[in-house]
Design a protein around this motif. Structure first.
Motif, PDB file in Angstrom:
ATOM      1  N   LEU A 280       7.601 -15.067  -6.607  1.00  0.00           N
ATOM      2  CA  LEU A 280       6.430 -14.381  -7.152  1.00  0.00           C
ATOM      3  C   LEU A 280       5.894 -15.028  -8.425  1.00  0.00           C
ATOM      4  N   ILE A 281       6.796 -15.400  -9.343  1.00  0.00           N
ATOM      5  CA  ILE A 281       6.267 -15.921 -10.608  1.00  0.00           C
ATOM      6  C   ILE A 281       6.766 -17.329 -10.933  1.00  0.00           C
TER       7      ILE A 281
ATOM      8  N   LYS B 188       2.026  -9.891 -12.230  1.00  0.00           N
ATOM      9  CA  LYS B 188       1.940 -11.269 -12.745  1.00  0.00           C
ATOM     10  C   LYS B 188       1.582 -12.239 -11.625  1.00  0.00           C
ATOM     11  N   HIS B 189       2.122 -11.992 -10.455  1.00  0.00           N
ATOM     12  CA  HIS B 189       1.799 -12.892  -9.336  1.00  0.00           C
ATOM     13  C   HIS B 189       0.292 -12.901  -9.057  1.00  0.00           C
TER      14      HIS B 189
ATOM     15  N   ASN C 266      -4.050  -2.285  -0.861  1.00  0.00           N
ATOM     16  CA  ASN C 266      -3.767  -1.389  -1.977  1.00  0.00           C
ATOM     17  C   ASN C 266      -4.897  -1.520  -3.007  1.00  0.00           C
TER      18      ASN C 266
ATOM     19  N   ASN D 113       0.832  -1.196   0.000  1.00  0.00           N
ATOM     20  CA  ASN D 113       0.000   0.000   0.000  1.00  0.00           C
ATOM     21  C   ASN D 113       0.870   1.252   0.000  1.00  0.00           C
TER      22      ASN D 113
ATOM     23  N   ASN E  65      -1.823   4.814  -8.804  1.00  0.00           N
ATOM     24  CA  ASN E  65      -0.494   4.481  -9.317  1.00  0.00           C
ATOM     25  C   ASN E  65      -0.465   4.663 -10.832  1.00  0.00           C
TER      26      ASN E  65
ATOM     27  N   CYS F 131      -0.188 -12.863 -18.806  1.00  0.00           N
ATOM     28  CA  CYS F 131       1.199 -12.464 -18.514  1.00  0.00           C
ATOM     29  C   CYS F 131       1.877 -11.931 -19.769  1.00  0.00           C
ATOM     30  N   GLU F 132       1.600 -12.555 -20.910  1.00  0.00           N
ATOM     31  CA  GLU F 132       2.154 -12.037 -22.170  1.00  0.00           C
ATOM     32  C   GLU F 132       1.623 -10.628 -22.454  1.00  0.00           C
TER      33      GLU F 132
ATOM     34  N   GLU G 207       9.867  -4.934 -10.514  1.00  0.00           N
ATOM     35  CA  GLU G 207       9.252  -5.724  -9.453  1.00  0.00           C
ATOM     36  C   GLU G 207       7.723  -5.601  -9.506  1.00  0.00           C
ATOM     37  N   LEU G 208       7.248  -4.398  -9.826  1.00  0.00           N
ATOM     38  CA  LEU G 208       5.795  -4.234  -9.956  1.00  0.00           C
ATOM     39  C   LEU G 208       5.241  -5.190 -11.006  1.00  0.00           C
ATOM     40  N   ARG G 209       5.986  -5.340 -12.097  1.00  0.00           N
ATOM     41  CA  ARG G 209       5.534  -6.260 -13.141  1.00  0.00           C
ATOM     42  C   ARG G 209       5.395  -7.680 -12.586  1.00  0.00           C
ATOM     43  N   ASP G 210       6.347  -8.078 -11.749  1.00  0.00           N
ATOM     44  CA  ASP G 210       6.253  -9.412 -11.148  1.00  0.00           C
ATOM     45  C   ASP G 210       5.099  -9.493 -10.149  1.00  0.00           C
ATOM     46  N   ILE G 211       4.878  -8.395  -9.423  1.00  0.00           N
ATOM     47  CA  ILE G 211       3.742  -8.352  -8.481  1.00  0.00           C
ATOM     48  C   ILE G 211       2.423  -8.538  -9.243  1.00  0.00           C
TER      49      ILE G 211
ATOM     50  N   TYR H  51       3.422   1.128  -3.747  1.00  0.00           N
ATOM     51  CA  TYR H  51       2.881   1.415  -5.095  1.00  0.00           C
ATOM     52  C   TYR H  51       1.682   2.342  -5.016  1.00  0.00           C
TER      53      TYR H  51
ATOM     54  N   ASP I 187       8.272  -0.370 -13.646  1.00  0.00           N
ATOM     55  CA  ASP I 187       9.019  -0.982 -12.543  1.00  0.00           C
ATOM     56  C   ASP I 187       9.045  -2.514 -12.672  1.00  0.00           C
TER      57      ASP I 187
ATOM     58  N   ASP J 195       3.540  -8.216 -20.394  1.00  0.00           N
ATOM     59  CA  ASP J 195       4.870  -7.986 -20.962  1.00  0.00           C
ATOM     60  C   ASP J 195       4.796  -7.024 -22.142  1.00  0.00           C
TER      61      ASP J 195
ATOM     62  N   LEU K 275      -4.070  -2.364  -6.743  1.00  0.00           N
ATOM     63  CA  LEU K 275      -3.778  -3.767  -7.034  1.00  0.00           C
ATOM     64  C   LEU K 275      -5.067  -4.592  -7.055  1.00  0.00           C
TER      65      LEU K 275
END
Lengths: 320, 320, 320, 320, 320, 320
Positions: E217-218, D247-248, D184, C317, D125, D225-226, D241-245, C320, D239, D229, D187
């Motif tokens: 995460l992924i 995707k998670h 958040n 929170n 965000n 996920c594609e 890590e945000l991208r991984d968040i 981001y 960012d 990307d 998200l």
């Protein structure tokens, strides 16, 4: 000094007597000095013990399953008795009777065997009765049936426990044969006697109870099937299909494949053997759990992992 | 023409008598002309029937649960009897006795009730005995216990089946109370009688067996607990903890949470009730399966989904 | 010396104040000399403590649930605070307020109750509203609802936790009643309030939180059903089917039989109660886990067995 | 002759209008003469149909997914409508609008999209908001989001169903962001929109709904996920890590590995997305089941395999 | 003093050399005096160590993953070696080669890579071969493939373990391509190489082996799919469906959804990759378990939780 | 008229030749007139057939497993061939060769046996080699091994299928013995040959494939153990522990108890036998599924219940 049973030991008691070593561990305390933790047993139970001197030296002098002469003092911590060992000495095992150090069934094994044979002789089918008698009276098998436990732990895990379990189920089967008159009583009695008989070879029970190599590799069901083959081959004209029926009762007596039965019970007698075996085992197991904790003064047992629950410790038979 | 039982019907028999409609379906054959499939029942069993004429018209004249007068011919297809219906007519239900069209327990319900009450009167605990007697002798409850089935299908699924199941377990409990003398026999008998008693309300069994709304919404365990509350509140000084003990036996009698018990059995008597209930039900279920298929001439039953196996159809009691 | 909260204690702090004993254990060190391990609590959390002198003597002077006056020193080992106890003394429990030593809900219980009653009064169905009001305003029940935790551990396991959980779900239900206009909002609110209300009796929460005998024997669902019966019997003309509908919401609120529900939810409102109860509980549980570990400076939590995973400790929170 | 909707068809109605072929089967009746079974659909539902003449010839003239002009007669069997087809003719698909023959979401897709974009624009965000806007406004993606169903069957399985499901969850998330202020909200909204967005490619929904090859081989999570990307690579400085968040959140939204999530949710927002997705889907599914059966006049639904239960059909919102 | 390997250390050996700190814990002994427990490692294994002096001070001077110079004495307790530390000192990590302190694959990584590339070059399909070569020869990827372990623990959990696992499977696939000539050998080899390649990023293996944030995460499947997208996008005209086929092999290689595969294998090559991956991993795991315990002199291993069994320690290859 | 294989039959073909009756059913059409449904087979496959005249009379003249002379016409419905029977006549079974009507392994059984014996003779351990040779060359066993299927359905369910399965695994084991040099190749080959050999008695395969009584009662594992006992008892000095090792390989070859293995594999060779048996069976099963559906022209198979998935039907070996 009089010999006391482990069950009767009290806080502050001095001890000077023989015990069986059930488990030995060495751990390290402050400054790298080790101490020894022991689980000692006699016919009435087990007690935890601690030794703080000459650990290194003494720990090399005996192994699990040895008999020790122990001097020490009983102390009470957290409501549990603990024996502080001052002195110990290994005793030549050939000079003692191991069975004095292991819990025994509540009745004489010979008495139970006599009662069992009486039931066997009441079987109507000649072949089944002969097979069972030849088994129980085989001079290599008989003494093992008199002594074998029914399990490594959990239920009837004591000398004579297998016979106690067999006899209890036989009596229930004797009743069920009348209660459900459509069931074949001989097959029920056969299953009661033979379903776990392979445990005489699956388990080793000379010093404590453990699994034999045969037990781990092929198990008590396979051993029992081999016993059937050996005994039946010496009975003239033993019916081939009956032999398969008997084996089926053994191979299916864990009731479900996930409990290790390669076959599910496919006729009622096999199903009754599986269910009453499970029933008598569970009653005995829970009785042991509750009896062990009754002395704690609590109303509920500690959490029991096997049954995933707490048991009520009240004696309902007395209360209501 | 004499009235025949469904069980006794043979290929080529002509039929002209009353049946209960257990299930009616209409399907369409070639050219859009419908036919009607019926499952008809009497006290001895059920038979499939087919009607090909005036389907549309006749299908509107009766519903499941009605009684029909049927004329037709029995034919044998694939070793199963089928009744080809030539004529049918709905009968005023008030002129017949429904129970003539539903399977009955093998003994008279009143006889079973007498035997049951005899066992109840042997209970030692005044409160438990009183609670059970007040229940069984309640003029609203008694006739339901005499008639209720033990299940919608599967086991003891007939008029009087619940009482038959209760009495069978009571006799086993009577034995178990002696076999395991540490068990409280009164609690065992209570559990035998009360564990499924809520089924008198959970099920409807006037025309066929089905679930009531109360059965679907709250179930027989909750219904039995309400019955305990009602009866105990009228017994002066009924022990509060005993009431919870009794409720626990009911709430835990399916043995595992995944079978619908909100509580696991937490003392031996509750566990014995759960296990013997399961045992007697399974014996009855498998006996029914095997009996139903014995006439097929096969050595093995069809695949049974509930038990995930084929059953041996041999009568082992006769064979060995 | 000022009184500090457990949460605020730092390495090297001297301590001289009151704590609740949450768990006492005695273990044996070298030479048979015992030490005592304690878990001490106050309203802000718990701390591990160790005592090395006069263990034997002092361990007999108090039990779990007592209040102790403790002098000692905080030390940091492996990033965790530990209190080395130099002196301890049991305090007469009647001179202190236990709730000062147990975590509290984040809001005043009375405030929460007022907000809850406001929502209850907005119910449209007179019978449901009356039943809930009669329950919450019952002078025996009200104070328990103000204090009861929602669980023994895991989520909302603090004084007032049940009310906090109830209110959180009520607000979600208030939203859901609008979001899905086809749902009956009164039944949703009823379920939010009544699904766990039996916990006021299932749990004991005077010294720590534990299960009562009633809790273990019959459980909070059965207790809530009894409460409905009592309250409904005093409301003139309470609809019988509605009573079963309400009981069904309670009996099915664990969602699945394997979670202890004797009934699966059979209408949407019951299903929504079960799912939102699970949802609010899980959010609260994970929040507690993450909050507890956030101070560790790690990016990931320790392995959590309940959820079978590691949790990300980042404050997303904020990030981001 | 006026065109009627399938929903409005009655017994004995004559029909002469267009339908979509959802399923065609040919079976053989007596004398080897075949008949054809059809499931025909329009925007209001489906109806079973039967054809008995020129089956061989006609069955070669069209396939599933074609539009037919059908003449016939509605008949009622077993309380279900059936259409007896007298004549049928395939229509050139380019002359009709397929969506007239498939159920539609209850609101205009454009309206829902506008409401959705409004929520998206409220995200704080910049990167997440940009990513979502770039996705929803992509001229290749937008029209698919407007039309895609949320599933092949079960829930929101209609044109526009995905958007309906997304919007419902978004509104719940909007509430949850306030109810649990530690979450958040961006998200949560992202998860609401993106968790199932891969279904626009996983499913084909031009003639009926089916899986695409990509759907079967890699599935909607991988497809989403594609998409992340592709879109993130065009946002300067997105960012890592945000991208991984993000995707998670997608990869964990089935909640458990056995439901096809390669990752379990590891932070609260991911867990909330998984639980609310499941919640909204289940509410929609049960509502559909109950609505479909309400017309039957029964109090309880047929047995529902997916939920392993019978549902109460009463409209509780009206009743209480 | 000569440097000894951990494997070669004997009881009473004096030690004065470098070790990697794998795990550091501080516990408290009698009188509140702490001791430190260490797990130290080199390329041949690990050893437990204890330190009793200046614990507080020394424990602040190093962390897990540091290299220490240690002086001490080996002692034997309970058949396990333990190192009593007299002195320790942290070494500047930049002056040593970490890989000297971690177990290595049994063959040179470069040799294995050469053998692997030889197999890759034998692929027939240009696109698959190019994709794999571009991956293995990528200057950022190649050194990671040379060093990555195949798992955090359990199997091939050492530097170079991934490559060892890949090469073993490739050779089995080379055989299977001939044994089952209907299988596409290129897809088998691709799966052997690419199924776990994401582990180069999922795991961190500079100081010990742990999961990276991306790993948690992924996960390695998603990482491998991203690698395919990156590499395929640079190969002109890479077939779209082939890309999905390759991704499917990766996404399904855990075989079942409950093992974390979002897709079940849907063609034989994917199924063979999943099964042979599982097979080679299990063979390696059990070999490691048995090898580790062979030295104990026992005939059976300790209970192994992962496999829920005891393993026979006999070397059957030598015995029969 | 030339005899055609079932595989080669086309729409509109006239047929006049012999078939095996695999399944006969009689159903009732309009007006109570029955029709007969048949599944007919030859060595190349099976075809559905329908008969509409003299059903009653003809259905009494033959049973499943009989050979019929059939005249009729092939028709195509729903892309599946169906044979409309105009005339049929039962043929004296002693005048035909049943194996002409059952699918055969793709290679000559004698060729496969020769290749198998060649591998057996390469075993190093005299006792194992002798045991296996004595088994395969036993004049009662050999012809059964040449003919037995490996299963009732699912995989290698044809005459010679067992030998085909054994030989395939033996070749894989031959490779694995080299690939993993620490494994005992003789035990691997023994397991490959003996794990399913009990199927020669478990199954009956004279007219179609079905289970024998022994198969249902004791199963192929127990039968194989009996074979070991018989053969080993005739080899002088056969090692007792080796006999248990061999039995363990058999008893554990289903890998898990829930799949019917009373023992889990406890050494690597047993585990490899279990895993490669499963592997080869699954490859064969999926190949059969895919081959059977390839002709449908679809890209994906129908839903396969056993594997809970749809299979891709593309020939990837040809495509890439």
């Amino acid at each position: 000094m009089d010999k006391k049973t482990i069950q009767s030991l009290q806080d502050k008691d001095n001890v000077d007597q023989l015990f069986l070593v059930k488990e030995k561990t060495v751990a390290v305390g402050k400054n790298g000095r080790p101490f020894m933790g022991l689980q000692l047993g006699d016919a009435t139970g087990t007690i935890d013990a601690r030794l703080w001197d000459r650990v290194d030296e003494l720990s090399r002098e005996f192994e699990n399953g040895d008999i020790l002469k122990v001097k020490g003092l009983v102390q009470l911590f957290q409501n549990r008795k603990q024996l502080i060992v001052h002195k110990l000495e290994r005793i030549d095992s050939s000079t003692v009777n191991f069975e004095d150090f292991i819990p025994q069934a509540s009745r004489s094994a010979e008495d139970m065997m006599a009662e069992l044979l009486h039931l066997v002789r009441s079987m109507k089918n000649d072949q089944i009765r002969q097979l069972v008698l030849d088994t129980l009276e085989d001079p290599e098998i008989r003494p093992k049936v008199l002594r074998a436990p029914a399990a490594k732990s959990i239920h009837h895990a004591w000398i004579g426990g297998l016979l106690e379990h067999i006899l209890s189920i036989c009596k229930i089967m004797d009743f069920m044969g009348t209660h459900y008159p459509f069931l074949n009583r001989d097959l029920l009695l056969f299953g009661a006697i033979y379903h776990d008989i392979g445990k005489i070879t699956e388990l080793s029970y000379d010093n404590g109870i453990s699994y034999t190599d045969r037990g781990r590799l092929i198990g008590h069901m396979q051993i029992a099937c081999e016993m059937i083959d050996k005994k039946a081959s010496r009975i003239l004209g033993f019916d081939d299909e009956l032999r398969d029926i008997l084996k089926h009762i053994i191979l299916s007596h864990h009731g479900k494949m996930e409990y290790g039965s390669p076959k599910r019970p496919k006729f009622l007698e096999a199903m009754v053997v599986a269910m009453i075996d499970d029933f008598d085992s569970k009653v005995a197991t829970v009785k042991t759990i509750v009896d062990n904790e009754k002395g704690s003064g609590e109303k509920w047992s500690r959490y029991n992992e096997l049954f995933d629950r707490y048991f009520l410790l009240d004696d309902l038979n007395e209360k209501y």
